[in-house]
Design a protein around this motif. Structure first.
Motif, PDB file in Angstrom:
ATOM      1  N   PHE A  37       1.521  -1.486   0.069  1.00 52.42           N
ATOM      2  CA  PHE A  37       0.029  -0.180  -0.242  1.00 52.42           C
ATOM      3  C   PHE A  37       0.683   1.418  -0.167  1.00 52.42           C
ATOM      4  O   PHE A  37       0.408   1.913   0.440  1.00 52.42           O
ATOM      5  CB  PHE A  37      -1.008  -0.393   1.074  1.00 52.42           C
ATOM      6  CG  PHE A  37      -2.140  -1.069   1.628  1.00 52.42           C
ATOM      7  CD1 PHE A  37      -2.789  -1.193   0.283  1.00 52.42           C
ATOM      8  CD2 PHE A  37      -1.804  -1.942   2.020  1.00 52.42           C
ATOM      9  CE1 PHE A  37      -4.015  -1.991   0.232  1.00 52.42           C
ATOM     10  CE2 PHE A  37      -3.259  -2.495   1.955  1.00 52.42           C
ATOM     11  CZ  PHE A  37      -3.846  -3.638   1.408  1.00 52.42           C
ATOM     12  N   ASN A 141      -3.038  -6.551  -4.532  1.00 52.83           N
ATOM     13  CA  ASN A 141      -3.522  -7.001  -3.807  1.00 52.83           C
ATOM     14  C   ASN A 141      -5.179  -7.194  -3.831  1.00 52.83           C
ATOM     15  O   ASN A 141      -6.020  -6.283  -4.039  1.00 52.83           O
ATOM     16  CB  ASN A 141      -3.719  -5.790  -1.856  1.00 52.83           C
ATOM     17  CG  ASN A 141      -3.775  -6.237  -0.842  1.00 52.83           C
ATOM     18  OD1 ASN A 141      -2.432  -7.263  -0.563  1.00 52.83           O
ATOM     19  ND2 ASN A 141      -4.778  -6.562  -0.134  1.00 52.83           N
ATOM     20  N   GLU A 142      -5.524  -8.325  -3.434  1.00 55.03           N
ATOM     21  CA  GLU A 142      -6.627  -9.158  -3.168  1.00 55.03           C
ATOM     22  C   GLU A 142      -8.471  -8.789  -3.791  1.00 55.03           C
ATOM     23  O   GLU A 142      -8.504  -7.836  -4.037  1.00 55.03           O
ATOM     24  CB  GLU A 142      -7.235  -8.951  -1.659  1.00 55.03           C
ATOM     25  CG  GLU A 142      -6.433 -10.016  -0.848  1.00 55.03           C
ATOM     26  CD  GLU A 142      -6.776  -9.361   0.385  1.00 55.03           C
ATOM     27  OE1 GLU A 142      -7.740  -8.589   1.094  1.00 55.03           O
ATOM     28  OE2 GLU A 142      -7.079 -10.183   1.394  1.00 55.03           O
ATOM     29  N   ASN A 238      -2.127 -11.621  -4.513  1.00 55.86           N
ATOM     30  CA  ASN A 238      -3.113 -12.976  -3.593  1.00 55.86           C
ATOM     31  C   ASN A 238      -4.125 -13.147  -3.832  1.00 55.86           C
ATOM     32  O   ASN A 238      -4.999 -11.819  -3.995  1.00 55.86           O
ATOM     33  CB  ASN A 238      -2.309 -11.915  -2.210  1.00 55.86           C
ATOM     34  CG  ASN A 238      -3.163 -10.601  -2.241  1.00 55.86           C
ATOM     35  OD1 ASN A 238      -2.719 -10.610  -2.924  1.00 55.86           O
ATOM     36  ND2 ASN A 238      -2.570 -10.298  -0.816  1.00 55.86           N
ATOM     37  N   TYR A 264      -8.130 -16.023   6.520  1.00 57.90           N
ATOM     38  CA  TYR A 264      -8.224 -15.578   7.849  1.00 57.90           C
ATOM     39  C   TYR A 264      -9.353 -16.516   8.549  1.00 57.90           C
ATOM     40  O   TYR A 264     -10.748 -16.248   8.035  1.00 57.90           O
ATOM     41  CB  TYR A 264      -8.677 -13.854   8.133  1.00 57.90           C
ATOM     42  CG  TYR A 264      -8.002 -13.024   7.425  1.00 57.90           C
ATOM     43  CD1 TYR A 264      -6.719 -12.590   7.976  1.00 57.90           C
ATOM     44  CD2 TYR A 264      -7.883 -12.987   6.114  1.00 57.90           C
ATOM     45  CE1 TYR A 264      -5.493 -11.948   8.469  1.00 57.90           C
ATOM     46  CE2 TYR A 264      -6.252 -11.815   5.565  1.00 57.90           C
ATOM     47  CZ  TYR A 264      -5.186 -12.039   6.715  1.00 57.90           C
ATOM     48  OH  TYR A 264      -4.144 -10.686   6.834  1.00 57.90           O
ATOM     49  N   GLU A 295      -0.954 -14.421   3.812  1.00 61.14           N
ATOM     50  CA  GLU A 295      -1.439 -13.850   4.654  1.00 61.14           C
ATOM     51  C   GLU A 295      -1.847 -14.694   5.988  1.00 61.14           C
ATOM     52  O   GLU A 295      -3.448 -15.228   5.381  1.00 61.14           O
ATOM     53  CB  GLU A 295      -1.965 -12.617   3.905  1.00 61.14           C
ATOM     54  CG  GLU A 295      -1.517 -11.642   3.485  1.00 61.14           C
ATOM     55  CD  GLU A 295      -2.600 -10.063   3.308  1.00 61.14           C
ATOM     56  OE1 GLU A 295      -3.527 -10.240   3.707  1.00 61.14           O
ATOM     57  OE2 GLU A 295      -2.382  -9.846   2.615  1.00 61.14           O
ATOM     58  N   PHE A 333      -0.118 -11.213   7.660  1.00 60.35           N
ATOM     59  CA  PHE A 333      -0.830  -9.897   7.443  1.00 60.35           C
ATOM     60  C   PHE A 333      -0.735  -9.941   9.080  1.00 60.35           C
ATOM     61  O   PHE A 333      -1.491 -10.047   9.999  1.00 60.35           O
ATOM     62  CB  PHE A 333      -1.149  -9.676   7.199  1.00 60.35           C
ATOM     63  CG  PHE A 333      -1.738  -8.094   7.123  1.00 60.35           C
ATOM     64  CD1 PHE A 333      -0.989  -7.052   6.034  1.00 60.35           C
ATOM     65  CD2 PHE A 333      -2.802  -8.254   8.230  1.00 60.35           C
ATOM     66  CE1 PHE A 333      -1.196  -6.408   6.198  1.00 60.35           C
ATOM     67  CE2 PHE A 333      -2.648  -6.211   8.406  1.00 60.35           C
ATOM     68  CZ  PHE A 333      -2.353  -4.975   6.661  1.00 60.35           C
ATOM     69  N   GLU A 343      -6.366   0.191  10.285  1.00 56.76           N
ATOM     70  CA  GLU A 343      -6.294  -1.961  10.858  1.00 56.76           C
ATOM     71  C   GLU A 343      -5.419  -1.226  11.873  1.00 56.76           C
ATOM     72  O   GLU A 343      -4.021  -2.296  12.194  1.00 56.76           O
ATOM     73  CB  GLU A 343      -5.913  -2.173  10.016  1.00 56.76           C
ATOM     74  CG  GLU A 343      -7.050  -3.114   8.528  1.00 56.76           C
ATOM     75  CD  GLU A 343      -7.045  -3.608   7.930  1.00 56.76           C
ATOM     76  OE1 GLU A 343      -5.594  -3.836   7.362  1.00 56.76           O
ATOM     77  OE2 GLU A 343      -7.748  -4.784   7.320  1.00 56.76           O
ATOM     78  N   HIS A 346      -5.341  -4.831  14.492  1.00 55.62           N
ATOM     79  CA  HIS A 346      -4.595  -5.969  13.588  1.00 55.62           C
ATOM     80  C   HIS A 346      -3.434  -6.989  14.392  1.00 55.62           C
ATOM     81  O   HIS A 346      -2.568  -5.715  14.307  1.00 55.62           O
ATOM     82  CB  HIS A 346      -4.512  -5.374  12.071  1.00 55.62           C
ATOM     83  CG  HIS A 346      -4.883  -7.064  11.132  1.00 55.62           C
ATOM     84  ND1 HIS A 346      -4.332  -7.940  11.371  1.00 55.62           N
ATOM     85  CD2 HIS A 346      -5.896  -7.739  10.343  1.00 55.62           C
ATOM     86  CE1 HIS A 346      -4.412  -9.321  10.615  1.00 55.62           C
ATOM     87  NE2 HIS A 346      -5.858  -8.949  10.374  1.00 55.62           N
TER      88      HIS A 346
HETATM   89  C1  GLA Z   1      -6.050  -8.900   4.011  1.00 56.99           C
HETATM   90  C2  GLA Z   1      -4.862  -8.059   3.414  1.00 56.99           C
HETATM   91  C3  GLA Z   1      -4.667  -7.535   4.075  1.00 56.99           C
HETATM   92  C4  GLA Z   1      -5.067  -6.584   5.525  1.00 56.99           C
HETATM   93  C5  GLA Z   1      -5.784  -7.990   6.194  1.00 56.99           C
HETATM   94  C6  GLA Z   1      -6.383  -7.960   7.311  1.00 56.99           C
HETATM   95  O1  GLA Z   1      -5.508  -9.730   3.539  1.00 56.99           O
HETATM   96  O2  GLA Z   1      -4.900  -7.923   2.326  1.00 56.99           O
HETATM   97  O3  GLA Z   1      -3.937  -5.537   4.040  1.00 56.99           O
HETATM   98  O4  GLA Z   1      -6.201  -5.767   5.538  1.00 56.99           O
HETATM   99  O5  GLA Z   1      -6.890  -8.550   5.526  1.00 56.99           O
HETATM  100  O6  GLA Z   1      -7.065  -9.381   7.719  1.00 56.99           O
END
Ligand code: GLA
Length: 690
Positions: A37, A141-142, A238, A264, A295, A333, A343, A346
């Motif tokens: 990021f 990312n995602e 990812n 997760y 992650e 992560f 976050e 987190h």
């Molecule tokens: C995702 C994102 C991360 C973060 C995590 C939090 O996997 O890729 O940047 O926000 O979730 O669990």
């Protein structure tokens, strides 16, 4: 074996960076994902770059012997970008244009966004493609961001032209004769937006397929640009799972050099191990045997309204469970818990409390274990599964739609129930992807990873390091003895033929209700359910009887079901279990059809736990598939990889696990005489004799 996680040095002053590397070395971290990021730090104004800080970070990591998955930061455009290009901000289905202030706030169809993303990826490629710390590129990312703006509409129309050819075909495919939706000009077609009542299910499904392909196009642009600077560096992105994510990972898998997955588990207490096994087995299927956990949360996870700490040992146990099921490492992560930002609570490997903390101490121990096991495990074949479960993202999406016969239909829950049942029975499973979007040809030429030489990709053309297999989703059913097909709603003739051939050759197939119902475009297959599989199953379903989820349905043999029932007529199949009460009393509920050398079972109702367990373990036994380990105590998970047996005790008390002969602890070398004690919450890796 990779160990590490997301590292965000741009959030910290440089004094902290030196401590980071020292702590990473202490924990045995060998791979960090950098820059996910960091766009506003890398390009503070349009076309102005600041790479000096990243040079220092990469050099410092390299000096410390730590490799880097260098990310392109395109999931989070900087404020200057969105102010200059407001048309690149996403629009929701309700017509609201979002503004910056979070992340993932862009429209993937906006030319300005695509150009900016290619540019920053290109600058990173030019500068770092030959940096000695670079292990792989981590694009974006995602992927999964959704937009319904006018530009998206234009891109959607272009995609539809490709898919359908002309408007007549689209009108036919979408059944636009219903509710006067006939389109006479492409310009009339919109993405699904807020509308008065139920939308057209074919339009909604095509939009999700479009979005998957549109996002893939954006990924490919960056990938190809990066590849041009150094073809030997593996490239990945990812994957993230979720009902809202319009990405068909089975189709994307062949586009990445290694399948990387974020996972997760949101079960704070018991059950997280089942989620872990499910996600890992699915990822291994996408990855063609090998994948990478990119992650997961090292500690606190947010679920049911609060954050839950992981009990001691869970970080290690679950991380090793991903590895046992094919992950090439364990990444988290994140590395260091941030002081602020969205976050800020987190979890991280280095929490707010600092390294003098349970999570960091556990990470140090895990790093040691991974170093001890890594080279050997990385070279092993994946777990040898003879049972496969089908997975099909478009069927999931179609079953999320409105207008279905029950609001309780839940594709993910149905697949997970099958996986969980087999997991609890100690039976190893793979996933295969024979759905509507993967044709028979891609099924038969994919080849199972276990049939390939260890560590060698099937179609490796980019000169990747030999220890990173090229991913390849597919599903050659011939190596399986049992295939379970839950809710495979969309099915074309080619995929149905794969199942027919599988059973004819001696395979055992278990098909649940809501399978084979529709063509890939959601048009129903006529003549009785389950359309595409009717002949193979020897049944014809003439009526659905959806039921409330909490009212038990009695079946013969004392079994119970709930939520769903059907009027099944047999047409060649024998009835094994019948409905026990109500208007269907005495009618077939579970049937078996002999076909060629195999058998095809049909399950017309939602079996509860025991009934599904008894059915699947019975068919597995008939198919000659045995559990991974005889005499496995309750609560113990066993995964076999060649000579290694991974044992996980998810229960609250130590257990003694019987072993087939004298063995040894693969980490300590300690000899084990026909059994091993695994402490509560613990994990042991055993080297078996011979
Ligand atoms: C995702 C994102 C991360 C973060 C995590 C939090 O996997 O890729 O940047 O926000 O979730 O669990």
């Amino acid at each position: 074996m990779f160990f590490g996680g997301d590292y965000n040095p741009e959030q910290w002053p440089e004094e902290v960076h030196a401590e980071d590397v020292a702590l990473m070395r202490r924990a045995g971290v060998n791979l960090v994902t950098v820059g996910v990021f960091a766009w506003s730090h890398l390009e503070p104004a349009e076309g102005e770059y600041d790479f000096a800080w990243l040079d220092r970070v990469l050099d410092r990591l390299h000096d410390g012997g730590i490799r880097v998955a260098l990310a392109t930061p395109t999931a989070s455009p900087p404020p200057w970008f969105t102010l200059a290009h407001p048309e690149a901000l996403p629009v929701t289905a309700d017509g609201v244009r979002l503004t910056h202030g979070s992340r993932d706030t862009y429209c993937v169809s906006a030319p300005a966004y695509r150009a900016a993303a290619r540019r920053i990826a290109g600058e990173l490629g030019r500068r770092y493609a030959r940096h000695p710390a670079l292990a792989m590129w981590h694009v974006h990312n995602e992927y999964g961001t959704d937009c319904r703006c006018d530009r998206t509409a234009a891109a959607f129309r272009a995609w539809l032209r490709e898919r359908h050819g002309d408007l007549d075909a689209l009108n036919e495919s979408w059944t636009t004769a219903f509710w006067s939706q006939r389109y006479s000009d492409w310009a009339q077609i919109m993405p699904p937006r807020a509308t008065q009542y139920l939308p057209n299910p074919a339009q909604v499904l095509d939009f999700r397929r479009f979005l998957s392909d549109e996002l893939l196009g954006a990924y490919r642009e960056q990938r190809d640009r990066l590849r041009g600077f150094n073809p030997d560096v593996p490239i990945t992105t990812n994957f993230v799972q979720g009902g809202w994510v319009s990405v068909d990972h089975a189709r994307w898998a062949s586009e990445v050099d290694v399948v990387a997955v974020d996972h997760y588990p949101d079960t704070a207490d018991g059950g997280a191990e089942e989620e872990t096994a499910f996600a890992a087995d699915l990822a291994r299927g996408w990855g063609g045997g090998s994948w990478l956990l990119m992650e997961t949360a090292p500690n606190l996870i947010y679920t049911r309204g609060r954050m839950h700490a992981k009990e001691p040992g869970r970080l290690t146990r679950h991380s090793l469970a991903y590895v046992a099921r094919g992950s090439r490492g364990a990444l988290y992560f994140q590395w260091r818990q941030p002081r602020g930002g969205a976050e800020l609570f987190h979890s991280a490997l280095v929490p707010h409390a600092g390294p003098d903390s349970p999570v960091f101490r556990e990470a140090v121990g895990l790093g040691r274990t991974l170093r001890a096991l890594g080279p050997e495990v990385a070279a092993l074949d994946p777990p040898d599964a003879r049972i496969a479960i089908t997975w099909d993202a478009p069927s999931w999406w179609a079953l999320q739609g409105a207008g279905l016969p029950s609001a309780d239909i839940d594709y993910l829950a149905a697949v997970r129930q099958v996986h969980r049942t087999l997991f609890r029975a100690g039976l190893q499973t793979d996933f295969v992807f024979p759905g509507a979007d993967l044709r028979a040809a891609s099924l038969s030429d994919a080849g199972h990873p276990a049939d390939r030489p260890a560590g060698r990709p099937a179609d490796h053309s980019s000169g990747l390091p030999a220890d990173l297999p090229v991913s390849r989703a597919g599903g050659d059913l011939s190596r399986y003895r049992l295939v379970v097909v839950p809710h495979l709603y969309l099915l074309d003739d080619a995929a149905a033929a794969v199942f027919r051939d599988f059973v004819a050759a001696g395979g055992h197939l278990v098909v649940s209700y809501l399978s084979g119902i529709a063509e890939p475009d959601t048009r129903i297959r006529l003549g009785g359910y389950p359309g595409a599989l009717r002949d193979l199953l020897g049944v014809r379903v003439v009526e659905w009887h959806p039921q409330p989820p909490d009212v038990p349905i009695a079946l013969s043999g004392g079994y119970l079901a709930s939520g769903w029932a059907e009027r099944v007529e047999t047409a060649g199949a024998e009835t094994v279990v019948r409905y026990g009460s109500g208007i269907l009393a005495g009618a077939p509920a579970i049937t078996r059809n002999r076909h060629g050398a195999g058998s095809a079972w049909y399950v017309s109702t939602a079996l509860t736990g025991d009934a599904l367990r008894d059915l699947l373990t019975r068919v597995a036994a008939e198919a000659g598939v045995a559990p991974v380990l005889d005499g496995r105590p309750d609560g113990v998970e066993a995964v076999r990889r060649g000579p290694l047996l991974f044992l996980f005790n998810h229960g609250p008390a130590a257990v003694v696990v019987p072993l087939p002969g004298t063995a040894s602890d693969a980490v300590t070398g300690r000899e084990l005489d026909r059994s091993v004690t695994v402490r509560d919450g613990g994990a042991v890796v055993v080297r078996l004799p011979g």
